[in-house]
Design a protein around this motif. Structure first.
Motif, PDB file in Angstrom:
ATOM      1  N   MET A   1       0.579  -1.106   0.004  1.00 19.25           N
ATOM      2  CA  MET A   1       0.020   0.154  -0.086  1.00 19.25           C
ATOM      3  C   MET A   1       0.894   1.257  -0.189  1.00 19.25           C
ATOM      4  SD  MET A   1      -3.024   0.987   2.557  1.00 19.25           S
ATOM      5  CE  MET A   1      -4.249   1.699   1.716  1.00 19.25           C
ATOM      6  N   VAL A   2       0.470   2.357  -0.869  1.00 17.85           N
ATOM      7  CA  VAL A   2       1.001   3.418  -1.079  1.00 17.85           C
ATOM      8  C   VAL A   2       1.313   4.177   0.289  1.00 17.85           C
ATOM      9  CG1 VAL A   2       1.365   5.671  -1.950  1.00 17.85           C
ATOM     10  CG2 VAL A   2       0.777   3.459  -3.344  1.00 17.85           C
ATOM     11  N   ASN A   3       2.155   4.751   1.010  1.00 20.03           N
ATOM     12  CA  ASN A   3       2.121   5.854   1.983  1.00 20.03           C
ATOM     13  C   ASN A   3       1.957   7.222   1.626  1.00 20.03           C
ATOM     14  OD1 ASN A   3       2.736   7.409   4.252  1.00 20.03           O
ATOM     15  ND2 ASN A   3       4.333   6.385   4.830  1.00 20.03           N
ATOM     16  N   TRP A   4       0.737   7.575   1.460  1.00 20.80           N
ATOM     17  CA  TRP A   4       0.254   8.984   0.997  1.00 20.80           C
ATOM     18  C   TRP A   4       0.745  10.028   1.820  1.00 20.80           C
ATOM     19  CZ3 TRP A   4      -0.559   8.996  -3.840  1.00 20.80           C
ATOM     20  CH2 TRP A   4      -1.197   7.812  -4.222  1.00 20.80           C
ATOM     21  N   ARG A   5       1.132   9.753   3.196  1.00 20.05           N
ATOM     22  CA  ARG A   5       1.399  11.017   4.046  1.00 20.05           C
ATOM     23  C   ARG A   5       2.910  11.229   3.310  1.00 20.05           C
ATOM     24  NH1 ARG A   5      -1.728  12.839   8.043  1.00 20.05           N
ATOM     25  NH2 ARG A   5      -3.118  11.355   8.926  1.00 20.05           N
ATOM     26  N   LYS A   6       3.806  10.298   3.163  1.00 21.79           N
ATOM     27  CA  LYS A   6       5.186  10.459   2.611  1.00 21.79           C
ATOM     28  C   LYS A   6       5.156  11.329   1.420  1.00 21.79           C
ATOM     29  CE  LYS A   6       9.307   7.788   1.885  1.00 21.79           C
ATOM     30  NZ  LYS A   6      10.182   6.622   1.932  1.00 21.79           N
ATOM     31  N   THR A   7       4.201  10.698   0.421  1.00 23.90           N
ATOM     32  CA  THR A   7       3.957  11.341  -0.766  1.00 23.90           C
ATOM     33  C   THR A   7       3.559  12.806  -0.654  1.00 23.90           C
ATOM     34  OG1 THR A   7       3.287   9.232  -1.729  1.00 23.90           O
ATOM     35  CG2 THR A   7       2.766  11.130  -3.055  1.00 23.90           C
ATOM     36  N   GLU A   8       2.694  13.139   0.378  1.00 21.51           N
ATOM     37  CA  GLU A   8       2.361  14.347   0.548  1.00 21.51           C
ATOM     38  C   GLU A   8       3.613  15.225   1.001  1.00 21.51           C
ATOM     39  OE1 GLU A   8      -1.000  16.849   3.110  1.00 21.51           O
ATOM     40  OE2 GLU A   8      -0.287  15.024   4.079  1.00 21.51           O
ATOM     41  N   THR A   9       4.443  14.697   1.875  1.00 18.35           N
ATOM     42  CA  THR A   9       5.373  15.676   2.438  1.00 18.35           C
ATOM     43  C   THR A   9       6.490  15.849   1.181  1.00 18.35           C
ATOM     44  OG1 THR A   9       5.240  14.374   4.360  1.00 18.35           O
ATOM     45  CG2 THR A   9       7.493  15.390   3.921  1.00 18.35           C
ATOM     46  N   ILE A  10       6.461  14.921   0.325  1.00 14.60           N
ATOM     47  CA  ILE A  10       7.490  15.057  -0.754  1.00 14.60           C
ATOM     48  C   ILE A  10       6.729  16.222  -1.743  1.00 14.60           C
ATOM     49  CG2 ILE A  10       8.544  14.050  -2.932  1.00 14.60           C
ATOM     50  CD1 ILE A  10       8.655  11.600  -1.196  1.00 14.60           C
ATOM     51  N   THR A  11       5.419  16.145  -2.051  1.00 16.52           N
ATOM     52  CA  THR A  11       4.993  17.192  -2.942  1.00 16.52           C
ATOM     53  C   THR A  11       5.026  18.374  -2.149  1.00 16.52           C
ATOM     54  OG1 THR A  11       3.357  15.156  -3.731  1.00 16.52           O
ATOM     55  CG2 THR A  11       2.611  17.532  -3.971  1.00 16.52           C
ATOM     56  N   LYS A  12       4.664  18.823  -1.069  1.00 19.45           N
ATOM     57  CA  LYS A  12       4.869  19.914  -0.143  1.00 19.45           C
ATOM     58  C   LYS A  12       6.327  20.601  -0.388  1.00 19.45           C
ATOM     59  CE  LYS A  12       1.033  19.719   3.096  1.00 19.45           C
ATOM     60  NZ  LYS A  12       0.686  19.624   4.360  1.00 19.45           N
TER      61      LYS A  12
END
Length: 88
Positions: A1-12
């Motif tokens: 499963m994708v860790n969307w919080r980590k993806t959000e941090t990178i995107t920010k």
């Protein structure tokens, strides 16, 4: 499963044209200090420091202590994301 919080941090981490300019600069000139980055991009030192902190939290750049200086360079993730963004 994708860790969307980590993806959000990178995107920010890349959600600012200033931060994009910083990672682009570090691609061309690795191992720069905050002062060197702020002078080259003509940015306020404190703002530059804040942008660098957000890039570090996102895992896009890393720092290395060099005597009284702290040098910054792109991580592998930062290089990959910059390459992706330049392809857009």
């Amino acid at each position: 499963m994708v860790n969307w919080r980590k993806t959000e941090t990178i995107t920010k981490g890349i959600a600012s044209h200033r931060r994009l300019a910083i990672i682009d600069l570090l691609k061309e000139k690795p191992e720069l200090s905050v002062e060197e980055i702020s002078k080259t991009l003509k940015l306020n030192f404190n703002n530059t420091s804040g942008h660098i902190n957000k890039l570090m939290v996102a895992g896009l750049i890393m720092k290395r202590h060099d005597g009284n200086f702290v040098r910054h360079k792109l991580t592998n993730r930062g290089q990959s994301i910059l390459k992706f963004l330049l392809a857009l």
